[in-house]
Design a protein around this motif. Structure first.
Motif, short mmCIF file in Angstrom:
data_model
loop_
_atom_site.label_atom_id
_atom_site.label_comp_id
_atom_site.label_asym_id
_atom_site.label_seq_id
_atom_site.Cartn_x
_atom_site.Cartn_y
_atom_site.Cartn_z
N LEU A 76 0.92 -1.04 -0.04
CA LEU A 76 -0.07 0.02 0.08
C LEU A 76 0.84 1.33 -0.16
N PRO A 77 1.83 1.46 0.87
CA PRO A 77 2.56 2.78 0.86
C PRO A 77 3.13 3.09 -0.44
N HIS A 78 3.62 1.85 -1.24
CA HIS A 78 4.30 2.04 -2.24
C HIS A 78 3.48 2.53 -3.49
N LEU A 79 2.11 1.84 -3.44
CA LEU A 79 1.11 2.02 -4.19
C LEU A 79 0.37 3.65 -4.36
N GLU A 80 0.48 3.95 -3.13
CA GLU A 80 -0.04 5.50 -2.65
C GLU A 80 0.97 6.33 -3.48
N ARG A 81 2.29 5.85 -3.09
CA ARG A 81 3.60 6.86 -3.77
C ARG A 81 3.34 6.90 -5.17
N TRP A 82 2.89 5.81 -5.64
CA TRP A 82 3.14 5.43 -7.23
C TRP A 82 1.98 6.44 -7.85
N LEU A 83 0.73 6.54 -6.95
CA LEU A 83 -0.36 7.06 -7.59
C LEU A 83 -0.22 8.72 -7.71
N GLU A 84 0.78 9.06 -6.65
CA GLU A 84 1.03 10.64 -6.44
C GLU A 84 2.22 10.91 -7.46
N PHE A 85 2.96 9.77 -7.79
CA PHE A 85 4.21 10.06 -8.56
C PHE A 85 3.58 10.52 -10.23
N ILE A 86 2.52 9.35 -10.53
CA ILE A 86 2.11 9.46 -11.96
C ILE A 86 1.17 10.54 -12.18
N THR A 87 0.65 11.25 -11.08
CA THR A 87 -0.10 12.07 -11.41
C THR A 87 0.73 13.58 -11.42
N ARG A 88 1.63 13.66 -10.51
CA ARG A 88 2.38 14.88 -10.33
C ARG A 88 3.41 14.77 -11.77
N HIS A 89 3.83 13.76 -12.10
CA HIS A 89 4.74 13.58 -13.18
C HIS A 89 4.23 13.39 -14.62
N ASP A 90 2.91 13.64 -14.63
CA ASP A 90 2.08 12.86 -15.88
C ASP A 90 2.84 13.53 -17.23
N ASP A 91 2.96 14.74 -17.25
CA ASP A 91 3.40 15.42 -18.58
C ASP A 91 5.06 14.85 -19.01
N ALA A 92 5.54 14.79 -17.65
CA ALA A 92 7.03 14.42 -17.98
C ALA A 92 7.15 13.01 -18.28
N LEU A 93 6.02 12.05 -17.97
CA LEU A 93 6.42 10.66 -18.31
C LEU A 93 5.54 10.39 -19.60
N ASN A 94 4.60 11.28 -19.93
CA ASN A 94 4.28 11.03 -21.32
C ASN A 94 5.33 11.32 -22.36
N GLU A 95 6.24 12.35 -21.90
CA GLU A 95 7.17 12.83 -22.81
C GLU A 95 8.40 11.85 -22.97
N ILE A 96 8.47 11.05 -21.95
CA ILE A 96 9.64 9.92 -21.76
C ILE A 96 9.05 8.95 -22.71
N GLY A 97 7.88 8.77 -22.58
CA GLY A 97 7.02 7.51 -23.36
C GLY A 97 6.99 7.87 -24.64
N GLU A 98 6.96 9.15 -25.22
CA GLU A 98 6.80 9.47 -26.64
C GLU A 98 8.05 9.23 -27.25
N THR A 99 9.37 9.68 -26.38
CA THR A 99 10.77 9.58 -26.81
C THR A 99 11.05 8.15 -26.97
N ALA A 100 10.42 7.13 -26.06
CA ALA A 100 11.02 5.87 -26.14
C ALA A 100 9.89 4.77 -26.91
#
Ligand SMILES: [Zn+2]
Length: 347
Positions: A277-301
């Motif tokens: 659970l603590p990892h899951l909560e952190r992950w949800l926060e991580f993918i929300t906060r960094h949504d744009d940056a993750l989309n950008e990395i995904g696009e490049t990769a």
């Protein structure tokens, strides 16, 4: 409304019949089964209700599945040629030809960035027509007859019958594995591919897995984003692994938001289990906060990047773990049972 255990067994045995008795001239039926299972996970729920899936949505999955496969395959060994693999007996599959043409005429690195181009609409239409006329039409033909146990057709869509979305969600990894291994076998057996394949043994990873250079890009991007901190233990990491947050064994498809940076030791210790659970909560926060940056990395990769699908996949994974008494990994040699609080935080 949920299918009984007996009904689930009937579903599985029919699915098995479909694989052993169905006639597969192209690899489309495998793609359709994977597409239906993926869409059931991403759009469906566990109520047992019917689920309507439009041809366009199914066509978009086909483009996603065949995108990587429409690039030339090379074994790098002498005596083999480099070319796009043939996925139909006798001639190339129309969906592949359409994607190859699209890629020649448009600058799009990924299936996802292709979606933003005006010409994508014509590709969707073309692929949708092929998918409707061929695999959707023929998938439920078994041993000389038709057994429409999966869906019925309506204009521009199919409707998964009562209990089917439920079973596809429940058995998604099994459907994926069966469809993938038969798919690889189909490509290997096609004589038109022998000049390209030789004795190649990495066919499955070429067809379905994230290329190594993509993982390098993802790892570098995540390092920058997290200042090189391990997602699980929070300490600095130098030679980092890229870990699938929802294990690849559970959901064998690479979604960008599902990648996190981890120490090789943390990654090995977590292995094929879900995170606690603590990892899951952190992950949800991580993918929300960094949504744009993750989309950008995904696009490049060149990876699919869709936060809401990824969340649905996590919700599905943890719900399945509750019904099967699954464990979640806290840290090395420390686990707990997945419980309702996990699913609530995803709700
Ligand atoms: Zn660590």
């Amino acid at each position: 409304m949920k299918p009984s255990p007996e009904e689930q067994l009937v579903f599985l045995s029919k699915l098995q019949r479909l694989f052993s008795e169905g006639d597969f001239t192209a690899t489309y039926k495998f793609a359709l089964l994977i597409a239906l299972a993926d869409l059931a996970v991403e759009l469906g729920n566990d109520s047992g209700e019917p689920l309507e899936l439009g041809h366009r949505g199914i066509a978009a999955k086909f483009i996603e599945l065949y995108w990587q496969q429409s690039a030339p395959y090379s074994t790098g060994r002498s005596g083999t040629s480099q070319d796009v693999l043939v996925q139909n007996s006798g001639t190339q599959a129309a969906v592949i030809t359409a994607i190859v043409e699209f890629r020649q005429n448009n600058l799009a690195a990924t299936a996802q960035s292709a979606r933003l181009l005006p010409s994508y609409q014509a590709l969707i239409l073309k692929v949708g027509q092929t998918v409707s006329a061929q695999p959707i039409n023929y998938l439920q033909n078994l041993g000389g007859g038709t057994d429409p146990f999966l869906y019925e057709r309506v204009r521009g869509a199919i409707i998964l019958k009562r209990g089917v979305a439920y079973c596809l969600r429940r058995f998604q990894p099994l459907v994926q594995q069966l469809a993938r291994s038969r798919w690889v076998g189909h490509v290997k057996r096609n004589k038109l591919n022998s000049p390209r394949l030789g004795e190649a043994d990495d066919l499955e990873s070429f067809l379905f897995e994230t290329p190594r250079q993509a993982l390098t890009i993802i790892g570098a991007g995540l390092k920058k984003l997290t200042s090189s901190h391990c997602f699980y233990c929070g300490t600095t990491v130098h030679d980092a692994d890229v870990d699938h947050f929802v294990p690849f064994s559970m959901y064998p498809r690479d979604l960008m938001h599902n990648f996190v940076l981890a120490h090789p030791a943390c990654n090995r210790s977590k292995s094929d289990t879900l995170a606690a659970l603590p990892h899951l909560e952190r992950w949800l926060e991580f993918i929300t906060r960094h949504d744009d940056a993750l989309n950008e990395i995904g696009e490049t990769a060149g990876r699919i990047s869709d936060r809401s699908s990824c969340r649905s996949v996590a919700q599905w994974g943890y719900s399945n773990a509750i019904s099967s008494g699954g464990q979640a990994w806290i840290k090395s040699n420390s686990y707990e049972s997945v419980n309702q609080a996990y699913v609530d935080c995803l709700g």
